[in-house]
Write a protein that holds these residues in place. Structure first.
Motif: not given
Length: 295
Positions: A49-51, A53-58, A194-200, A208-216
């Motif tokens: 769910d966080y990922c 929402a993070l993609k939606w914001a990105y 940025w609120n969600l990225y740091y939490v995710a 051990g999950e992987v966050v999408p590398e949107f910042p790069v």
């Protein structure tokens, strides 16, 4: 005696001021939180769910940034003047409140720039609602596109009936995301991203999950230019505050923070921490509304 009359008159003035404050603003601290009014989902949130929402914001942030004009340093700027932006923000909040059943007042609120904004920046305060004159005051020394639209909407929310800093930041950020103007959308999605990225990222590190590398991604390059410009401005302000501290022994920023923290706690808030919107609010808004539209 003279002293007695002076203290009596002062007490009467303070009492009248307190009554006006409570009538114009103080009672609004007791209002039901906006998240209840919007009836957001209460289901347990997952990393997925966080990922999502993070993609939606990105995606919203990058899309909005692509429509913005830039100065010669490649830094994005507001699309309209202060006056036009203030008028737009009023109508934006009215439209958002109607769509999501948030009981904001529809009254017109005057917003004005502060003439000594540069020195006001020493306090790190970028906006203030005056309940005695029922007007919004905004710091315009550096109208950072990343924060100015949210600041403007935040202070207008105070004038339209909400005292809680959390509620006003929630309304301001989400309303900006729904804006037709790209500069307002950019600020809203930027805040959520940025609120969600740091939490995710913290969740991923713990599980051990992987966050999408949107910042790069390459699309983030212009966003980083905007962030750098804002950082340079506030670093300059902090340097000036440090010089004043060396001369007079007073840290203006720190003193302002203590006063603001005390004021908020006096009114039942959690101090300056109340400016922070819980990350779950944005995720639940996405799942309840934005995610449903995408499905």
């Amino acid at each position: 005696t003279y002293l007695y009359k002076s203290f009596r008159n002062l007490f009467v003035l303070i009492l009248i001021g307190a009554i006006i404050f409570q009538a114009m603003h103080g009672f609004n601290y007791k209002r039901t939180h906006v998240t209840k009014a919007m009836t957001l989902t209460e289901e347990e949130l997952t990393f997925e769910d966080y990922c999502a929402a993070l993609k939606w914001a990105y995606m919203g942030m990058i899309e909005a940034r692509s429509h913005l004009g830039e100065d010669y340093n490649g830094v994005a700027h507001m699309d309209e003047s202060f006056e036009n932006s203030a008028l737009y923000a009023c109508s934006l909040l009215d439209a958002f409140s109607e769509e999501y059943n948030v009981p904001l007042s529809e009254n017109y609120v005057r917003a004005k720039p502060v003439s000594m904004s540069h020195y006001w920046s020493y306090t790190h305060i970028v906006g203030m609602y005056d309940p005695f004159l029922a007007e919004v005051n905004v710091n315009t020394d550096y109208m950072s596109i990343n924060e100015f639209p949210i600041t403007l909407c935040h202070e207008l929310c105070h004038a339209k009936g909400y005292a809680s800093e959390t509620d006003c930041n929630t309304l301001a950020t989400l309303a900006c995301c729904s804006a037709s103007r790209a500069d307002f959308r950019y600020a809203g999605y930027y805040e959520i991203f940025w609120n969600l990225y740091y939490v995710a990222d913290d969740i991923a590190e713990a599980t051990g999950e992987v966050v999408p590398e949107f910042p790069v991604t390459s699309e983030m390059t212009p966003v980083y230019r905007d962030m750098r410009a804002s950082h340079i401005y506030w670093r300059q302000i902090d340097n000036e505050v440090d010089r004043i501290k060396e001369i007079f022994g007073i840290d203006i920023t720190e003193a302002s923070d203590v006063v603001n923290d005390t004021f908020l706690k006096t009114n039942g808030e959690s101090g300056v921490e109340s400016y922070h919107v819980p990350d779950s609010v944005y995720v639940r808004f996405y799942l309840t509304y934005a995610g449903a539209e995408d499905a």
